[in-house]
Scaffold this motif. Structure first.
Motif, PDB file in Angstrom:
ATOM      1  N   SER A  38       0.838  -1.300   0.082  1.00 13.42           N
ATOM      2  CA  SER A  38      -0.038  -0.158   0.107  1.00 13.42           C
ATOM      3  C   SER A  38       0.891   1.395  -0.091  1.00 13.42           C
ATOM      4  O   SER A  38       0.626   2.201  -0.626  1.00 13.42           O
ATOM      5  CB  SER A  38      -0.856   0.019   1.346  1.00 13.42           C
ATOM      6  N   ASP A 180      -1.421  -1.284   8.312  1.00  7.83           N
ATOM      7  CA  ASP A 180      -1.544  -2.659   8.510  1.00  7.83           C
ATOM      8  C   ASP A 180      -0.550  -3.712   9.094  1.00  7.83           C
ATOM      9  O   ASP A 180      -0.923  -4.838   9.146  1.00  7.83           O
ATOM     10  CB  ASP A 180      -1.719  -3.150   7.162  1.00  7.83           C
ATOM     11  N   SER A 198      -5.627 -11.109   4.027  1.00  5.92           N
ATOM     12  CA  SER A 198      -6.519  -9.712   4.245  1.00  5.92           C
ATOM     13  C   SER A 198      -6.925  -9.621   2.611  1.00  5.92           C
ATOM     14  O   SER A 198      -6.396  -9.800   1.692  1.00  5.92           O
ATOM     15  CB  SER A 198      -5.646  -8.469   4.607  1.00  5.92           C
ATOM     16  N   THR A 200      -9.498  -6.929   1.596  1.00  7.72           N
ATOM     17  CA  THR A 200      -9.808  -5.581   1.400  1.00  7.72           C
ATOM     18  C   THR A 200      -9.488  -4.937   2.453  1.00  7.72           C
ATOM     19  O   THR A 200      -9.242  -4.874   3.682  1.00  7.72           O
ATOM     20  CB  THR A 200     -11.319  -5.141   1.049  1.00  7.72           C
ATOM     21  N   TRP A 201      -9.143  -3.281   2.274  1.00  5.04           N
ATOM     22  CA  TRP A 201      -8.748  -2.423   3.449  1.00  5.04           C
ATOM     23  C   TRP A 201      -9.227  -1.205   2.974  1.00  5.04           C
ATOM     24  O   TRP A 201      -8.745  -0.569   1.840  1.00  5.04           O
ATOM     25  CB  TRP A 201      -7.118  -2.376   3.669  1.00  5.04           C
ATOM     26  N   GLN A 202      -9.925  -0.571   3.754  1.00  4.64           N
ATOM     27  CA  GLN A 202     -10.735   0.898   3.668  1.00  4.64           C
ATOM     28  C   GLN A 202     -10.208   1.556   4.830  1.00  4.64           C
ATOM     29  O   GLN A 202     -10.286   1.384   6.013  1.00  4.64           O
ATOM     30  CB  GLN A 202     -12.045   0.740   3.562  1.00  4.64           C
ATOM     31  N   VAL A 203      -9.276   2.935   4.504  1.00  2.51           N
ATOM     32  CA  VAL A 203      -8.707   3.774   5.434  1.00  2.51           C
ATOM     33  C   VAL A 203      -9.409   5.166   5.004  1.00  2.51           C
ATOM     34  O   VAL A 203      -9.204   5.475   4.155  1.00  2.51           O
ATOM     35  CB  VAL A 203      -7.232   3.635   5.221  1.00  2.51           C
ATOM     36  N   ALA A 221      -6.975  -3.050  16.279  1.00  2.00           N
ATOM     37  CA  ALA A 221      -7.971  -3.904  15.120  1.00  2.00           C
ATOM     38  C   ALA A 221      -8.753  -4.665  16.165  1.00  2.00           C
ATOM     39  O   ALA A 221      -8.332  -5.322  17.281  1.00  2.00           O
ATOM     40  CB  ALA A 221      -7.178  -4.857  14.272  1.00  2.00           C
ATOM     41  N   THR A 249     -11.843  -0.200   7.972  1.00  3.31           N
ATOM     42  CA  THR A 249     -12.272  -1.657   8.115  1.00  3.31           C
ATOM     43  C   THR A 249     -11.511  -2.567   7.105  1.00  3.31           C
ATOM     44  O   THR A 249     -10.748  -2.090   5.973  1.00  3.31           O
ATOM     45  CB  THR A 249     -13.714  -1.717   7.379  1.00  3.31           C
ATOM     46  N   GLN A 250     -11.731  -3.827   7.470  1.00  2.00           N
ATOM     47  CA  GLN A 250     -10.868  -4.773   6.798  1.00  2.00           C
ATOM     48  C   GLN A 250     -11.605  -5.973   6.565  1.00  2.00           C
ATOM     49  O   GLN A 250     -11.930  -6.187   7.489  1.00  2.00           O
ATOM     50  CB  GLN A 250      -9.297  -4.932   6.970  1.00  2.00           C
TER      51      GLN A 250
END
Length: 256
Positions: A38, A180, A198, A200-203, A221, A249-250
């Motif tokens: 990322s 992460d 993992s 998906t990851w929304q930040v 987390a 969220t992840q």
């Protein structure tokens, strides 16, 4: 040990990003650590447009494994008066491994001024605290950690973390690299070692261009739901002064 700073400095520039190679000390199993991927994607995205406003949101899809030589490319999707949307991909010999969309947005004058976030109750570790650093052949060897085990709930991780080699690193790239770093919270439910990955990851970045003291960020987390091979978790990140700087969220796959 190859630091993130060294990795970015040695990357071979291309018209749309750069080419590099994932070192062994940044792997977690057969793929690159998600925070590193990322961070590399963000570094490429920030080369696409001049004078970008602060990063405010990142949508990350961990599509497949990334290892060995990789190509990082970025494309402007749209830049309006206030916000810029930039997509960044990472491809290896196995194909597309990461797809991200970053949103950069300038601060706007607004009559709305609401902050319902909770400040962190924990101070960073003292200078003489016993810290944990992972093995050199694993991505955790690039970080210092300090666990707050006594204050955690059964499905929660709460840990101070910092990147060891961070001098001169772009603060937003540093944030993505560290964000992460916790194991998936569902890991705490297992009676035996079970593979996780993992998806998906929304930040969302609450404080534009956040910085902290001595590199320390408090990471949290917590699993909200884990069943049928899928877990959803919430994630938060505070600076050393206890201010909430990011939340997200992840989605996590559980193989067992």
């Amino acid at each position: 040990m190859t630091s993130l700073i060294d990795l970015l400095a040695s990357a071979q520039r291309t018209e749309t990003g750069f080419e590099s190679e994932i070192p062994a000390n940044w792997l977690q199993g057969r793929t690159a650590y998600g925070g590193l991927s990322s961070a590399l994607a963000l570094a490429a995205a920030k080369q696409v447009e001049p004078d970008l406003p602060p990063l405010r949101s990142a949508q990350v899809a961990f599509v497949g494994p990334l290892a060995g030589p990789v190509t990082v490319s970025a494309t402007k999707l749209r830049r309006g008066r206030n916000a810029a949307f930039i997509q960044a991909d990472i491809v290896s010999e196995a194909g597309l491994g990461l797809r991200t969309t970053f949103v950069f947005m300038a601060q706007l004058e607004s009559a709305i001024d609401h902050d319902g976030t909770a400040a962190a109750r924990h101070a960073p570790p003292p200078a003489d605290a016993e810290l944990y650093t992972g093995p050199k052949e694993f991505f955790t060897g690039n970080f210092n950690f300090f666990d707050l085990k006594a204050d955690t709930r059964p499905t929660q991780w709460l840990r101070w973390g910092r990147l060891i080699d961070r001098a001169g690193l772009d603060p937003e790239v540093e944030l993505m690299a560290l964000g992460d770093a916790l194991p998936p919270a569902a890991f705490r439910l297992f009676a035996k070692m079970t593979p996780l990955s993992s998806l998906t990851w929304q930040v969302n970045i609450l404080q534009p261009a956040p910085v902290t003291r001595d590199g320390w960020w408090l990471l949290e987390a917590e699993t909200d739901s884990a069943r049928n091979g899928y877990s959803s978790q919430t994630m938060r990140m505070w600076d050393a002064d206890g201010k909430l700087v990011a939340e997200g969220t992840q989605g996590v796959a559980i193989f067992g």
